[in-house]
Scaffold this motif. Structure first.
Motif, PDB file in Angstrom:
ATOM      1  N   ALA A  15       0.866  -1.189   0.000  1.00  0.00           N
ATOM      2  CA  ALA A  15       0.000   0.000   0.000  1.00  0.00           C
ATOM      3  C   ALA A  15       0.898   1.234   0.000  1.00  0.00           C
ATOM      4  O   ALA A  15       1.550   1.537   0.999  1.00  0.00           O
ATOM      5  CB  ALA A  15      -0.905  -0.011   1.226  1.00  0.00           C
ATOM      6  N   PHE A  16       0.978   1.924  -1.124  1.00  0.00           N
ATOM      7  CA  PHE A  16       1.852   3.090  -1.223  1.00  0.00           C
ATOM      8  C   PHE A  16       1.354   4.219  -0.327  1.00  0.00           C
ATOM      9  O   PHE A  16       0.144   4.412  -0.155  1.00  0.00           O
ATOM     10  CB  PHE A  16       1.917   3.587  -2.673  1.00  0.00           C
ATOM     11  N   LYS A  17       2.285   4.968   0.215  1.00  0.00           N
ATOM     12  CA  LYS A  17       1.908   6.116   1.046  1.00  0.00           C
ATOM     13  C   LYS A  17       1.203   7.174   0.212  1.00  0.00           C
ATOM     14  O   LYS A  17       0.323   7.886   0.698  1.00  0.00           O
ATOM     15  CB  LYS A  17       3.156   6.686   1.719  1.00  0.00           C
ATOM     16  N   THR A  18       1.618   7.291  -1.055  1.00  0.00           N
ATOM     17  CA  THR A  18       0.903   8.123  -2.035  1.00  0.00           C
ATOM     18  C   THR A  18       0.805   7.309  -3.316  1.00  0.00           C
ATOM     19  O   THR A  18       1.705   6.518  -3.629  1.00  0.00           O
ATOM     20  CB  THR A  18       1.650   9.439  -2.324  1.00  0.00           C
ATOM     21  N   PRO A  19      -0.275   7.454  -4.088  1.00  0.00           N
ATOM     22  CA  PRO A  19      -0.420   6.665  -5.326  1.00  0.00           C
ATOM     23  C   PRO A  19       0.788   6.820  -6.243  1.00  0.00           C
ATOM     24  O   PRO A  19       1.379   7.897  -6.330  1.00  0.00           O
ATOM     25  CB  PRO A  19      -1.691   7.251  -5.955  1.00  0.00           C
ATOM     26  N   GLN A  20       1.134   5.746  -6.926  1.00  0.00           N
ATOM     27  CA  GLN A  20       2.332   5.697  -7.755  1.00  0.00           C
ATOM     28  C   GLN A  20       2.008   5.248  -9.182  1.00  0.00           C
ATOM     29  O   GLN A  20       1.068   4.489  -9.416  1.00  0.00           O
ATOM     30  CB  GLN A  20       3.345   4.718  -7.158  1.00  0.00           C
ATOM     31  N   THR A  21       2.824   5.716 -10.121  1.00  0.00           N
ATOM     32  CA  THR A  21       2.812   5.193 -11.480  1.00  0.00           C
ATOM     33  C   THR A  21       3.897   4.133 -11.581  1.00  0.00           C
ATOM     34  O   THR A  21       5.016   4.336 -11.100  1.00  0.00           O
ATOM     35  CB  THR A  21       3.062   6.318 -12.501  1.00  0.00           C
ATOM     36  N   PHE A  22       3.602   3.011 -12.203  1.00  0.00           N
ATOM     37  CA  PHE A  22       4.559   1.911 -12.285  1.00  0.00           C
ATOM     38  C   PHE A  22       4.258   1.082 -13.531  1.00  0.00           C
ATOM     39  O   PHE A  22       3.181   1.160 -14.124  1.00  0.00           O
ATOM     40  CB  PHE A  22       4.481   1.037 -11.027  1.00  0.00           C
ATOM     41  N   ASN A  23       5.233   0.263 -13.927  1.00  0.00           N
ATOM     42  CA  ASN A  23       5.034  -0.596 -15.096  1.00  0.00           C
ATOM     43  C   ASN A  23       5.739  -1.945 -14.987  1.00  0.00           C
ATOM     44  O   ASN A  23       5.717  -2.726 -15.934  1.00  0.00           O
ATOM     45  CB  ASN A  23       5.470   0.120 -16.387  1.00  0.00           C
ATOM     46  N   THR A  24       6.371  -2.206 -13.844  1.00  0.00           N
ATOM     47  CA  THR A  24       7.106  -3.457 -13.671  1.00  0.00           C
ATOM     48  C   THR A  24       6.937  -3.963 -12.247  1.00  0.00           C
ATOM     49  O   THR A  24       7.058  -3.179 -11.294  1.00  0.00           O
ATOM     50  CB  THR A  24       8.607  -3.255 -13.977  1.00  0.00           C
ATOM     51  N   VAL A  25       6.670  -5.249 -12.121  1.00  0.00           N
ATOM     52  CA  VAL A  25       6.557  -5.892 -10.812  1.00  0.00           C
ATOM     53  C   VAL A  25       7.398  -7.167 -10.836  1.00  0.00           C
ATOM     54  O   VAL A  25       7.356  -7.936 -11.807  1.00  0.00           O
ATOM     55  CB  VAL A  25       5.095  -6.236 -10.471  1.00  0.00           C
ATOM     56  N   VAL A  26       8.178  -7.374  -9.773  1.00  0.00           N
ATOM     57  CA  VAL A  26       8.994  -8.579  -9.650  1.00  0.00           C
ATOM     58  C   VAL A  26       8.656  -9.268  -8.328  1.00  0.00           C
ATOM     59  O   VAL A  26       8.611  -8.625  -7.278  1.00  0.00           O
ATOM     60  CB  VAL A  26      10.502  -8.261  -9.680  1.00  0.00           C
ATOM     61  N   ILE A  27       8.423 -10.570  -8.406  1.00  0.00           N
ATOM     62  CA  ILE A  27       8.247 -11.395  -7.212  1.00  0.00           C
ATOM     63  C   ILE A  27       9.422 -12.360  -7.162  1.00  0.00           C
ATOM     64  O   ILE A  27       9.665 -13.107  -8.116  1.00  0.00           O
ATOM     65  CB  ILE A  27       6.929 -12.187  -7.256  1.00  0.00           C
ATOM     66  N   PHE A  28      10.154 -12.341  -6.068  1.00  0.00           N
ATOM     67  CA  PHE A  28      11.301 -13.238  -5.925  1.00  0.00           C
ATOM     68  C   PHE A  28      11.071 -14.187  -4.764  1.00  0.00           C
ATOM     69  O   PHE A  28      10.757 -13.777  -3.650  1.00  0.00           O
ATOM     70  CB  PHE A  28      12.598 -12.459  -5.696  1.00  0.00           C
TER      71      PHE A  28
END
Length: 465
Positions: A385-398
């Motif tokens: 849960a971001f402290k403020t909304p974010q723009t993003f385009n990549t997610v990594v699960i390790f």
């Protein structure tokens, strides 16, 4: 209205297709450069800088430039010695951790032109090695104790200095095959990729020399099967970093010194170097077979020459090592992660955790700790849960060990959950690149796993493409 929606959807799909195709093209270019680098097989590291004159690898940050005076320096001797060992390239330390520059830089007076020597070592190095048909690479340290580019003291002027120095190195000396960067995001340097922004430096290097491979020598904390903040996986063997010769699937570089340490010491001429035959048979050849380029350091003495015992060992290496022509054989890695991790230390939440292994372990920037789901939970979930909304385009699960098989990734935008991936992925590093999204939360719902699932790092990036 339906027609407008159809046109809008078509345009959005087209833009996403162009974006993906652009990424594929860039990844293919990188793949060819990675293969070309690994196929160089074997090269020479040359640690030669002001530490040479202080009998220590880390001298006093205020060491006087007047100490640097290699009166007999002969880069042609270095190059011929490299050729005698069947090496294909050389790499010179342009600036080490104490900040002394061995080229004619305009960024600082702490450089070779202020020494009695007053000659551009980088220029003479690249000229001599190219004349012998060898490729050239450069080493550069981010950590700089003389200029106080160190933890808790970094200012905009330091970042400007780094960029100016790299620009000089990549515009004054012709094509540079690779740049090895050190002193960054290591436990001993404590300068993060956010303190000195990695993405900016990476893009600067590529803008100046698109074919230059960039390697960070401090990637030990990152998983061996994930490409983070480097074009090539690196292993400093003297620091205990070891590539798995049996399982490695990544383009790699490993390094060791021929002598007992990186920079020349007064006992080097009379101290035996590493056994050259063992180096070839037990280190170099097995590494080459595992898609790993090996770089062996040879330290010039205070006169700027290699000692006789080092020259003799290099000749034995050349007589023993016959470079095979087997091309590199690894799958395309895709572009490296080079951006800031937006999920790091953000508020996290999850379904019921197993004892102490709570949700905060999965975004603490530590690949050795994990959030673990309680085995009683049938369909676990984890979210940032971001402290403020974010723009993003990549997610990594390790995952420390691959266990999760099927899952769904969603993000919350204006109180609505939107799915951007649902399916199977059994890799340990689960990398998802997509078009830009904007949201206040990101969640993974684990639908199938072989046992109670865990996540070591859940990472979110807004990559510039």
């Amino acid at each position: 209205m339906k027609k407008i929606r159809s046109v809008t959807l078509f345009i959005a799909t087209l833009l996403l297709t162009f974006n993906v195709l652009g990424q594929v093209s860039k990844s293919n270019d990188l793949y060819e450069r990675q293969k070309a680098f690994v196929d160089l097989k074997f090269g020479m590291f040359i640690h030669f800088n002001i530490p040479t004159y202080y009998n220590q690898d880390w001298p006093d940050p205020e060491a006087s430039p007047m100490q640097f005076n290699p009166t007999k320096m002969d880069c042609t001797q270095w190059a011929k010695a490299a050729k005698s060992a069947n090496m294909t390239y050389g790499c010179l330390t342009t600036k080490h951790h104490s900040g002394f520059c061995v080229w004619d830089t305009k960024s600082t007076n702490y450089n070779v032109m202020q020494s009695p020597f007053k000659r551009d070592v980088v220029k003479e190095f690249v000229t001599a090695f190219r004349k012998e048909g060898l490729k050239v690479m450069l080493y550069y340290s981010i950590l700089d104790t003389h200029h106080k580019l160190r933890p808790n003291q970094i200012q905009p002027k330091h970042i400007a200095m780094v960029k100016q120095q790299l620009k000089e190195l990549l515009t004054k000396y012709g094509p540079i095959e690779a740049l090895i960067i050190d002193g960054w995001d290591a436990p001993w340097s404590r300068i993060s990729y956010d303190d000195v922004p990695f993405e900016q430096v990476y893009k600067l290097v590529k803008s100046l020399q698109p074919n230059c491979i960039l390697m960070d020598l401090n990637g030990a904390k990152y998983p061996s099967d994930g490409l983070y903040y480097t074009d090539i996986k690196t292993y400093e063997m003297g620091a205990g970093q070891r590539l798995s010769k049996e399982t490695n699937q990544m383009p790699a570089l490993a390094c060791l010194p021929l002598q007992s340490s990186w920079f020349w010491k007064t006992d080097f001429p009379t101290t035996p170097v590493k056994d050259p035959v063992k180096l070839v048979n037990e280190t170099l050849v097995p590494l080459n077979k595992a898609n790993c380029n090996f770089i062996l350091n040879v330290a010039p003495n205070r006169e700027g020459l290699f000692d006789d015992n080092a020259l003799a060992a290099l000749k034995v290496i050349g007589d023993t090592y016959k470079k095979d022509n087997q091309p590199a054989n690894f799958k395309a890695t895709g572009a490296p992660i080079i951006s800031k991790n937006l999920a790091k230390n953000q508020p996290a939440n999850s379904s019921w955790s197993d004892d102490m292994n709570i949700m905060d372990f999965a975004n603490d920037d530590d690949f050795h700790s994990s959030w673990q789901s309680n085995p009683e939970v049938k369909q676990p979930w984890y979210e940032i849960a971001f402290k403020t909304p974010q723009t993003f385009n990549t997610v990594v699960i390790f995952e420390s060990k691959p266990n999760i098989r099927k899952y769904k990734l969603e993000y919350e935008d204006n109180n609505q959950w939107k799915t951007f991936f649902e399916g199977e992925n059994t890799k340990r590093v689960k990398l998802h690149r997509a078009s830009k999204m904007h949201g206040s939360k990101i969640r993974v719902t684990i639908q199938e796993a072989d046992s109670s699932p865990s996540i070591a790092e859940f990472q979110v990036y807004n990559e510039v493409r």
